[in-house]
Motif scaffolding. Structure first.
Motif, PDB file in Angstrom:
ATOM      1  N   THR A  44       0.833  -1.207   0.000  1.00 25.94           N
ATOM      2  CA  THR A  44       0.000   0.000   0.000  1.00 25.94           C
ATOM      3  C   THR A  44       0.863   1.250   0.000  1.00 25.94           C
ATOM      4  O   THR A  44       0.548   2.237  -0.679  1.00 25.94           O
ATOM      5  CB  THR A  44      -0.941  -0.001   1.222  1.00 25.94           C
ATOM      6  N   ARG A  48       1.861   2.100  -3.463  1.00 27.82           N
ATOM      7  CA  ARG A  48       0.765   2.727  -4.221  1.00 27.82           C
ATOM      8  C   ARG A  48       0.577   4.183  -3.814  1.00 27.82           C
ATOM      9  O   ARG A  48       0.371   5.060  -4.655  1.00 27.82           O
ATOM     10  CB  ARG A  48      -0.532   1.953  -4.003  1.00 27.82           C
ATOM     11  N   GLU A  62       2.864   6.910  -5.294  1.00 31.66           N
ATOM     12  CA  GLU A  62       2.591   7.368  -6.659  1.00 31.66           C
ATOM     13  C   GLU A  62       1.906   8.725  -6.650  1.00 31.66           C
ATOM     14  O   GLU A  62       1.940   9.463  -7.644  1.00 31.66           O
ATOM     15  CB  GLU A  62       1.706   6.356  -7.389  1.00 31.66           C
TER      16      GLU A  62
END
Length: 249
Positions: free
Chosen positions: A45, A48, A51
């Protein structure tokens, strides 16, 4: 970018509703710190989140008060401030009242109520400095009295009571304290739906909007609202993000 440069802590942020909220906030510019005991999912996580914003994962056991202080210290050392605290983590067992042992009750309070309480205490001075936001979690289990949920319902209602007191005590400090009571299609619920499709469909049929919530798009967007300046005049409230399943009066 409603949360640009805001710093948020989300407990239980590695998966499910926690990761959904983390992604929703990161996409709005927040620097999100997810706290979880699951390092593998936490790192996934975190990748992610990066990003979209400067976020990080902390592998921490929040059942210990000393660990909570260490987590908050790490956040302050890294980012220098705290704007949003989201107390999402909670573990419990589903058993009838007559089978609810001290250990079952302790599990729910030690992973849900006490970490919420200790995080609020520890984060208070930092939230006061930023006129920040606290987002706690309620549940339909407590509001409607679901069977076999004695320990979970008790802890969630205790969190609701604590949150209302904090909303009154901390309002003068500019700190907003609210709760979300969600229904969402988490990985755990998805597994259950595949194992018991008829029971799952029966639950969905009882939801007025006839669908399960999405952790990011539905629950996460409400969390963004509560974390942002859009909710500056909202405090002490339980927001039912459950498709209309429970309509408070």
């Amino acid at each position: 970018m409603r949360l640009k440069d805001k710093v948020a802590i989300i407990t239980g942020g590695a998966g499910g509703i926690g990761s959904g909220m983390a992604l929703a906030m990161a996409k709005e510019g927040a620097k999100v710190v997810i706290v979880d005991v699951n390092e593998e999912k936490g790192r996934e996580t975190e990748k992610r989140l990066k990003e979209f914003s400067d976020s990080m994962f902390i592998n921490g056991d929040i059942t210990h008060k000393s660990s909570i202080q260490s987590i908050v210290d790490d956040v302050m050392k890294t980012y220098g401030k705290l704007d949003v605290l989201v107390n999402n983590a909670h573990v419990s067992k589903q058993v009838p009242i007559v089978d609810t042992t001290d250990d079952v009750m302790a599990l729910s309070f030690d992973t849900g109520f006490y970490p919420t309480f200790y995080f609020m205490q520890t984060c208070y001075p930092h939230l006061k400095a930023t006129r920040g936001k606290v987002i706690n979690f309620a549940s339909g289990a407590g509001l409607s009295g679901m069977v076999n949920q004695a320990s979970y319902a008790a802890a969630k209602e205790a969190i609701r009571g604590l949150s209302r007191v904090a909303a009154n005590e901390w309002g003068a400090d500019g700190i907003n304290v609210n709760l979300i009571s969600p229904i969402a299609l988490t990985p755990g619920v998805e597994q259950w739906s595949k194992a018991f499709p008829e029971e799952y469909q029966g639950m969905v049929d009882k939801i007025p909007l006839k669908k399960m919530g999405d952790p990011e798009q539905d629950i996460g967007r409400v969390a963004v609202f509560l974390a942002s300046s859009d909710s500056d005049y909202v405090t002490g409230q339980t927001l039912m993000v459950d498709g209309g399943s429970i309509m408070l009066r």
